[in-house]
Design a protein around this motif. Structure first.
Motif, PDB file in Angstrom:
ATOM      1  N   ASN A  61     -14.916  55.636  23.763  1.00  0.00           N
ATOM      2  CA  ASN A  61     -14.493  54.359  24.326  1.00  0.00           C
ATOM      3  C   ASN A  61     -14.033  53.381  23.256  1.00  0.00           C
ATOM      4  OD1 ASN A  61     -15.199  54.766  27.172  1.00  0.00           O
ATOM      5  ND2 ASN A  61     -17.286  54.922  26.392  1.00  0.00           N
ATOM      6  N   ASP A  62     -13.043  52.581  23.596  1.00  0.00           N
ATOM      7  CA  ASP A  62     -12.560  51.543  22.704  1.00  0.00           C
ATOM      8  C   ASP A  62     -13.536  50.358  22.730  1.00  0.00           C
ATOM      9  OD1 ASP A  62     -10.868  50.359  20.876  1.00  0.00           O
ATOM     10  OD2 ASP A  62      -9.215  50.047  22.284  1.00  0.00           O
ATOM     11  N   GLU A  63     -13.454  49.542  21.706  1.00  0.00           N
ATOM     12  CA  GLU A  63     -14.249  48.316  21.651  1.00  0.00           C
ATOM     13  C   GLU A  63     -13.742  47.361  22.729  1.00  0.00           C
ATOM     14  OE1 GLU A  63     -15.360  46.846  17.644  1.00  0.00           O
ATOM     15  OE2 GLU A  63     -13.834  48.263  16.988  1.00  0.00           O
ATOM     16  N   PRO A  64     -14.545  46.515  23.263  1.00  0.00           N
ATOM     17  CA  PRO A  64     -15.917  46.167  22.874  1.00  0.00           C
ATOM     18  C   PRO A  64     -16.985  46.922  23.658  1.00  0.00           C
ATOM     19  CG  PRO A  64     -15.150  44.546  24.420  1.00  0.00           C
ATOM     20  CD  PRO A  64     -14.015  45.543  24.233  1.00  0.00           C
ATOM     21  N   ARG A  65     -16.607  47.964  24.399  1.00  0.00           N
ATOM     22  CA  ARG A  65     -17.590  48.679  25.221  1.00  0.00           C
ATOM     23  C   ARG A  65     -18.792  49.097  24.374  1.00  0.00           C
ATOM     24  NH1 ARG A  65     -16.065  52.529  30.148  1.00  0.00           N
ATOM     25  NH2 ARG A  65     -18.178  52.716  30.934  1.00  0.00           N
ATOM     26  N   SER A  66     -19.998  48.879  24.875  1.00  0.00           N
ATOM     27  CA  SER A  66     -21.218  49.151  24.094  1.00  0.00           C
ATOM     28  C   SER A  66     -21.474  50.642  23.908  1.00  0.00           C
ATOM     29  CB  SER A  66     -22.438  48.489  24.732  1.00  0.00           C
ATOM     30  OG  SER A  66     -22.689  49.041  26.003  1.00  0.00           O
ATOM     31  N   THR A  67     -21.020  51.480  24.863  1.00  0.00           N
ATOM     32  CA  THR A  67     -21.123  52.929  24.693  1.00  0.00           C
ATOM     33  C   THR A  67     -19.887  53.396  23.947  1.00  0.00           C
ATOM     34  OG1 THR A  67     -22.447  53.228  26.682  1.00  0.00           O
ATOM     35  CG2 THR A  67     -21.244  55.151  25.875  1.00  0.00           C
ATOM     36  N   GLU A  68     -20.089  53.842  22.705  1.00  0.00           N
ATOM     37  CA  GLU A  68     -18.965  54.300  21.884  1.00  0.00           C
ATOM     38  C   GLU A  68     -18.574  55.733  22.241  1.00  0.00           C
ATOM     39  OE1 GLU A  68     -17.640  54.275  17.182  1.00  0.00           O
ATOM     40  OE2 GLU A  68     -19.748  53.994  17.703  1.00  0.00           O
ATOM     41  N   ILE A  69     -19.592  56.613  22.357  1.00  0.00           N
ATOM     42  CA  ILE A  69     -19.350  58.026  22.653  1.00  0.00           C
ATOM     43  C   ILE A  69     -20.270  58.459  23.789  1.00  0.00           C
ATOM     44  CG2 ILE A  69     -19.415  60.388  21.740  1.00  0.00           C
ATOM     45  CD1 ILE A  69     -19.018  59.153  18.936  1.00  0.00           C
ATOM     46  N   TYR A  70     -19.694  59.183  24.737  1.00  0.00           N
ATOM     47  CA  TYR A  70     -20.450  59.691  25.876  1.00  0.00           C
ATOM     48  C   TYR A  70     -20.112  61.168  26.021  1.00  0.00           C
ATOM     49  CZ  TYR A  70     -22.622  59.593  30.511  1.00  0.00           C
ATOM     50  OH  TYR A  70     -23.457  59.808  31.588  1.00  0.00           O
ATOM     51  N   CYS A  71     -21.078  62.026  25.736  1.00  0.00           N
ATOM     52  CA  CYS A  71     -20.870  63.469  25.830  1.00  0.00           C
ATOM     53  C   CYS A  71     -21.546  64.020  27.068  1.00  0.00           C
ATOM     54  CB  CYS A  71     -21.434  64.180  24.608  1.00  0.00           C
ATOM     55  SG  CYS A  71     -20.648  63.730  23.061  1.00  0.00           S
ATOM     56  N   ASP A  72     -20.814  64.774  27.846  1.00  0.00           N
ATOM     57  CA  ASP A  72     -21.353  65.491  28.996  1.00  0.00           C
ATOM     58  C   ASP A  72     -21.599  66.932  28.571  1.00  0.00           C
ATOM     59  OD1 ASP A  72     -21.173  63.821  31.565  1.00  0.00           O
ATOM     60  OD2 ASP A  72     -19.177  63.532  30.706  1.00  0.00           O
ATOM     61  N   VAL A  73     -22.788  67.441  28.822  1.00  0.00           N
ATOM     62  CA  VAL A  73     -23.039  68.868  28.646  1.00  0.00           C
ATOM     63  C   VAL A  73     -22.455  69.544  29.876  1.00  0.00           C
ATOM     64  CG1 VAL A  73     -24.794  70.660  28.424  1.00  0.00           C
ATOM     65  CG2 VAL A  73     -25.078  68.465  27.224  1.00  0.00           C
ATOM     66  N   THR A  74     -21.566  70.519  29.653  1.00  0.00           N
ATOM     67  CA  THR A  74     -20.828  71.171  30.729  1.00  0.00           C
ATOM     68  C   THR A  74     -20.693  72.664  30.440  1.00  0.00           C
ATOM     69  OG1 THR A  74     -18.641  70.974  29.689  1.00  0.00           O
ATOM     70  CG2 THR A  74     -19.384  69.093  31.021  1.00  0.00           C
ATOM     71  N   THR A  75     -20.226  73.390  31.433  1.00  0.00           N
ATOM     72  CA  THR A  75     -19.781  74.751  31.162  1.00  0.00           C
ATOM     73  C   THR A  75     -18.504  74.651  30.334  1.00  0.00           C
ATOM     74  OG1 THR A  75     -18.491  74.785  33.203  1.00  0.00           O
ATOM     75  CG2 THR A  75     -20.754  75.689  33.300  1.00  0.00           C
ATOM     76  N   PRO A  76     -18.106  75.742  29.669  1.00  0.00           N
ATOM     77  CA  PRO A  76     -16.834  75.686  28.936  1.00  0.00           C
ATOM     78  C   PRO A  76     -15.681  75.274  29.849  1.00  0.00           C
ATOM     79  CG  PRO A  76     -18.083  77.606  28.265  1.00  0.00           C
ATOM     80  CD  PRO A  76     -18.797  77.012  29.456  1.00  0.00           C
ATOM     81  N   VAL A  77     -14.791  74.486  29.295  1.00  0.00           N
ATOM     82  CA  VAL A  77     -13.660  73.934  30.039  1.00  0.00           C
ATOM     83  C   VAL A  77     -12.666  75.037  30.389  1.00  0.00           C
ATOM     84  CG1 VAL A  77     -11.729  72.320  29.853  1.00  0.00           C
ATOM     85  CG2 VAL A  77     -13.949  71.731  28.891  1.00  0.00           C
ATOM     86  N   GLU A  78     -12.115  74.946  31.586  1.00  0.00           N
ATOM     87  CA  GLU A  78     -11.045  75.847  32.007  1.00  0.00           C
ATOM     88  C   GLU A  78      -9.746  75.057  32.056  1.00  0.00           C
ATOM     89  OE1 GLU A  78     -11.903  78.027  35.600  1.00  0.00           O
ATOM     90  OE2 GLU A  78     -14.006  78.272  35.020  1.00  0.00           O
ATOM     91  N   PHE A  79      -8.700  75.633  31.462  1.00  0.00           N
ATOM     92  CA  PHE A  79      -7.385  75.014  31.439  1.00  0.00           C
ATOM     93  C   PHE A  79      -6.456  75.847  32.315  1.00  0.00           C
ATOM     94  CE2 PHE A  79      -9.461  74.034  27.452  1.00  0.00           C
ATOM     95  CZ  PHE A  79      -9.188  72.702  27.257  1.00  0.00           C
ATOM     96  N   LYS A  80      -5.880  75.214  33.334  1.00  0.00           N
ATOM     97  CA  LYS A  80      -4.914  75.920  34.179  1.00  0.00           C
ATOM     98  C   LYS A  80      -3.792  74.959  34.516  1.00  0.00           C
ATOM     99  CE  LYS A  80      -4.306  78.712  38.237  1.00  0.00           C
ATOM    100  NZ  LYS A  80      -4.820  79.215  39.485  1.00  0.00           N
ATOM    101  N   ASP A  81      -2.614  75.281  34.044  1.00  0.00           N
ATOM    102  CA  ASP A  81      -1.454  74.413  34.211  1.00  0.00           C
ATOM    103  C   ASP A  81      -1.804  73.023  33.672  1.00  0.00           C
ATOM    104  OD1 ASP A  81       0.019  76.517  35.430  1.00  0.00           O
ATOM    105  OD2 ASP A  81      -0.958  76.078  37.337  1.00  0.00           O
ATOM    106  N   ASP A  82      -1.683  71.988  34.475  1.00  0.00           N
ATOM    107  CA  ASP A  82      -1.999  70.635  34.025  1.00  0.00           C
ATOM    108  C   ASP A  82      -3.287  70.129  34.653  1.00  0.00           C
ATOM    109  OD1 ASP A  82       0.071  70.332  32.222  1.00  0.00           O
ATOM    110  OD2 ASP A  82       1.474  69.674  33.756  1.00  0.00           O
ATOM    111  N   VAL A  83      -4.278  71.043  34.780  1.00  0.00           N
ATOM    112  CA  VAL A  83      -5.594  70.686  35.302  1.00  0.00           C
ATOM    113  C   VAL A  83      -6.662  71.214  34.342  1.00  0.00           C
ATOM    114  CG1 VAL A  83      -7.204  70.900  37.243  1.00  0.00           C
ATOM    115  CG2 VAL A  83      -4.738  70.795  37.671  1.00  0.00           C
TER     116      VAL A  83
END
Length: 164
Positions: free
Chosen positions: A70-92
């Motif tokens: 996140n850009d400033e001034p948001r107090s949360t700088e980094i937010y990581c979600d634990v997920t399954t590995p990402v799947e890339f298909k076309d533009d999704v």
């Protein structure tokens, strides 16, 4: 600029957070997408949320997390979600959100969120033992990595510059 649909789902395939982002590039850390100020995201079919600051998202290949910077001034700088590995298909881009979140506040504080939800969903959705172990291992690694390793230190800032 190329648009990409980001779709997080829960383990039962129920729609979770989703939004459109702009393709910013790919490097050794993964695919970078950005959402400018006033972009819209939505959790399931709830009311849409308009973002007041730009942010960028990292979608690593073959890893068990995604990250929002996140850009400033948001107090949360980094937010990581634990997920399954990402799947890339076309533009999704799709993945399964495994509940655990690692958050780095702008003051450097690091915390883990939704451990209770992770425990509850292990039972509710019947997470397999290997998924539970990998999610916990990833969470434990992220707690240290968000404060000590790239791309969590400076790399993401070049992508934030692009989306501003």
């Amino acid at each position: 600029m190329r648009s990409v649909r980001v779709v997080y789902r829960k383990y039962d395939e129920k729609l979770h957070w989703h939004q459109w982002c702009h393709w910013l590039g790919e490097d050794q850390y993964g695919v970078w997408l950005g959402a400018p100020t006033n972009s819209v995201s939505q959790r399931g079919s709830e009311l849409k949320v308009t973002q007041t600051q730009p942010h960028v998202q990292l979608f690593p290949r073959d890893q068990w997390f995604t990250a929002i910077f996140n850009d400033e001034p948001r107090s949360t700088e980094i937010y990581c979600d634990v997920t399954t590995p990402v799947e890339f298909k076309d533009d999704v881009v799709t993945m399964i959100d495994l509940d655990l979140d690692v958050i780095r506040k702008r003051d450097g504080t690091v915390l883990v969120d939704d451990e209770d939800e992770f425990a509850e969903h292990q039972v509710k959705y019947g997470y397999p033992a290997d998924v539970i172990a990998k999610a916990q291992e990833t969470c434990d690694w992220l707690v240290t990595a968000v404060a000590t390793e790239e791309p969590f230190l400076t790399v993401y800032k070049t992508y934030l510059d692009k989306i501003r």
